[in-house]
Design a protein around this motif. Structure first.
Motif, short mmCIF file in Angstrom:
data_model
loop_
_atom_site.label_atom_id
_atom_site.label_comp_id
_atom_site.label_asym_id
_atom_site.label_seq_id
_atom_site.Cartn_x
_atom_site.Cartn_y
_atom_site.Cartn_z
N GLU A 1 0.84 -1.20 0.00
CA GLU A 1 0.00 0.00 0.00
C GLU A 1 0.87 1.25 0.00
O GLU A 1 1.65 1.48 0.93
CB GLU A 1 -0.91 0.02 1.24
N VAL A 2 0.77 2.06 -1.07
CA VAL A 2 1.57 3.28 -1.17
C VAL A 2 1.14 4.28 -0.11
O VAL A 2 1.98 4.94 0.52
CB VAL A 2 1.43 3.89 -2.58
N LEU A 3 -0.15 4.41 0.10
CA LEU A 3 -0.69 5.33 1.11
C LEU A 3 -1.37 4.50 2.19
O LEU A 3 -2.54 4.11 2.04
CB LEU A 3 -1.68 6.31 0.46
N PRO A 4 -0.68 4.19 3.27
CA PRO A 4 -1.19 3.22 4.26
C PRO A 4 -2.45 3.65 4.99
O PRO A 4 -3.12 2.81 5.60
CB PRO A 4 -0.02 3.06 5.23
N LEU A 5 -2.79 4.94 4.97
CA LEU A 5 -4.01 5.39 5.65
C LEU A 5 -5.25 5.26 4.77
O LEU A 5 -6.37 5.36 5.26
CB LEU A 5 -3.85 6.84 6.11
N ILE B 1 -15.61 6.00 0.99
CA ILE B 1 -15.26 6.76 -0.20
C ILE B 1 -14.22 5.98 -0.99
O ILE B 1 -13.63 5.01 -0.49
CB ILE B 1 -14.69 8.15 0.17
N SER B 2 -14.03 6.38 -2.24
CA SER B 2 -13.12 5.65 -3.12
C SER B 2 -11.66 5.93 -2.76
O SER B 2 -11.34 6.91 -2.07
CB SER B 2 -13.37 6.04 -4.57
N SER B 3 -10.78 5.09 -3.27
CA SER B 3 -9.34 5.26 -3.02
C SER B 3 -8.84 6.57 -3.63
O SER B 3 -7.95 7.22 -3.07
CB SER B 3 -8.57 4.08 -3.61
N GLN B 4 -9.41 6.95 -4.80
CA GLN B 4 -8.99 8.20 -5.44
C GLN B 4 -9.31 9.41 -4.56
O GLN B 4 -8.49 10.33 -4.44
CB GLN B 4 -9.68 8.35 -6.81
N ILE B 5 -10.49 9.41 -3.94
CA ILE B 5 -10.86 10.52 -3.06
C ILE B 5 -9.98 10.52 -1.82
O ILE B 5 -9.56 11.58 -1.33
CB ILE B 5 -12.34 10.41 -2.66
N VAL C 1 -6.70 12.37 -2.18
CA VAL C 1 -6.75 13.83 -2.07
C VAL C 1 -6.34 14.27 -0.67
O VAL C 1 -5.71 15.33 -0.50
CB VAL C 1 -8.17 14.34 -2.41
N LEU C 2 -6.65 13.45 0.34
CA LEU C 2 -6.30 13.79 1.71
C LEU C 2 -4.79 13.80 1.94
O LEU C 2 -4.31 14.36 2.93
CB LEU C 2 -6.97 12.81 2.68
N ALA C 3 -4.03 13.16 1.03
CA ALA C 3 -2.58 13.12 1.18
C ALA C 3 -1.88 14.31 0.51
O ALA C 3 -0.68 14.48 0.67
CB ALA C 3 -2.03 11.83 0.57
N ALA D 1 3.88 19.68 1.50
CA ALA D 1 4.81 20.02 2.57
C ALA D 1 6.16 19.32 2.33
O ALA D 1 7.23 19.92 2.53
CB ALA D 1 4.24 19.59 3.92
N THR D 2 6.12 18.07 1.90
CA THR D 2 7.35 17.34 1.61
C THR D 2 8.10 17.99 0.46
O THR D 2 9.33 18.13 0.50
CB THR D 2 7.02 15.88 1.26
N ALA D 3 7.37 18.40 -0.58
CA ALA D 3 8.01 19.03 -1.74
C ALA D 3 8.73 20.30 -1.35
O ALA D 3 9.88 20.53 -1.76
CB ALA D 3 6.95 19.31 -2.81
N PHE D 4 8.10 21.14 -0.54
CA PHE D 4 8.75 22.38 -0.11
C PHE D 4 9.97 22.09 0.76
O PHE D 4 10.97 22.82 0.71
CB PHE D 4 7.76 23.28 0.63
#
Length: 218
Positions: A50-54, A64-68, A71-73, A79-82
């Motif tokens: 699982e790439v996004l464990p939450l 809700i779907s995995s795609q939605i 969005v929460l990530a 923040a990581t990019a900055f």
């Protein structure tokens, strides 16, 4: 953290404290995510892939779907990019002021002396590398992660090694923060990241693509 020393007053005192606070925060939040994700449906068996464990927990709780859920990530991703932009911008700027890179890369802009040229070069190189890999090797997402981790492990091993060298050669310097575990902690860190490096290089079942690309970059 260490790249911000030139911007912080009394860096010898505050930067080590900030680094320790960051490590403790990461340790606590990592265990919260690990246990929280394991206790949610469908359980710990799927976490390894699982790439996004939450996401599974969000899907179960909110229906809700995995795609939605993804969005929460996005806030964390931004923040990581900055954080990475600050790091490579300061790194290129510092190497330029030290004479390791061309001098024009140390140009700054504005009231806060942002290293605009270094940031632009770093962003251009990163984007160009991604485009190159995208067209050369379309399924490169996993290899890109391994490549980044190989680079990170190499940097951390070098940092621990530099700590041992500086401790031996400059033991006479006054330090406001003393590491009670001294050289043991540095050797332990080198051992941990060496194991990670070997695992990433030789045990990923990717026909050693990540290792080959890493060696070419180096």
């Amino acid at each position: 953290m260490t790249l911000s020393c030139s911007e912080v007053k009394d860096a010898g005192n505050f930067v080590p404290q900030a680094m320790f606070a960051c490590m403790i925060t990461l340790l606590i939040t990592s265990f919260i995510i690990l246990f929280g994700s394991s206790l949610q449906s469908p359980g710990p068996g799927t976490l390894a892939t699982e790439v996004l464990p939450l996401n599974p927990g969000y899907q179960y709780a909110f229906q809700i779907s995995s795609q939605i859920c993804t969005v929460l990530a996005i806030p964390g991703t931004f923040a990581t990019a900055f954080g990475f932009m600050f790091a490579y911008g300061r790194q290129i700027y510092s190497m330029s002021t030290s004479g390791l890179f061309p001098h024009f890369l140390s140009q700054t802009y504005g009231e806060h002396k942002a290293p605009i040229t270094a940031l632009f070069l770093g962003s251009t190189l990163a984007y160009g590398t991604l485009l190159f890999l995208w067209y050369l090797y379309p399924n490169f997402a996993r290899q890109l992660f391994n490549l980044c981790m190989l680079g990170s492990c190499s940097v951390y091993i070098a940092l621990f090694r530099s700590y041992l060298v500086c401790q031996r050669r400059y033991s006479n310097l006054d330090r406001k923060f003393n590491n009670r575990l001294s050289s043991f902690s540095a050797m332990y860190g080198m051992l941990v990241f060496s194991f990670m490096w070997v695992a990433l290089a030789f045990f990923q079942r990717d026909n050693y693509v990540s290792l080959a690309v890493f060696v070419c970059f180096i």
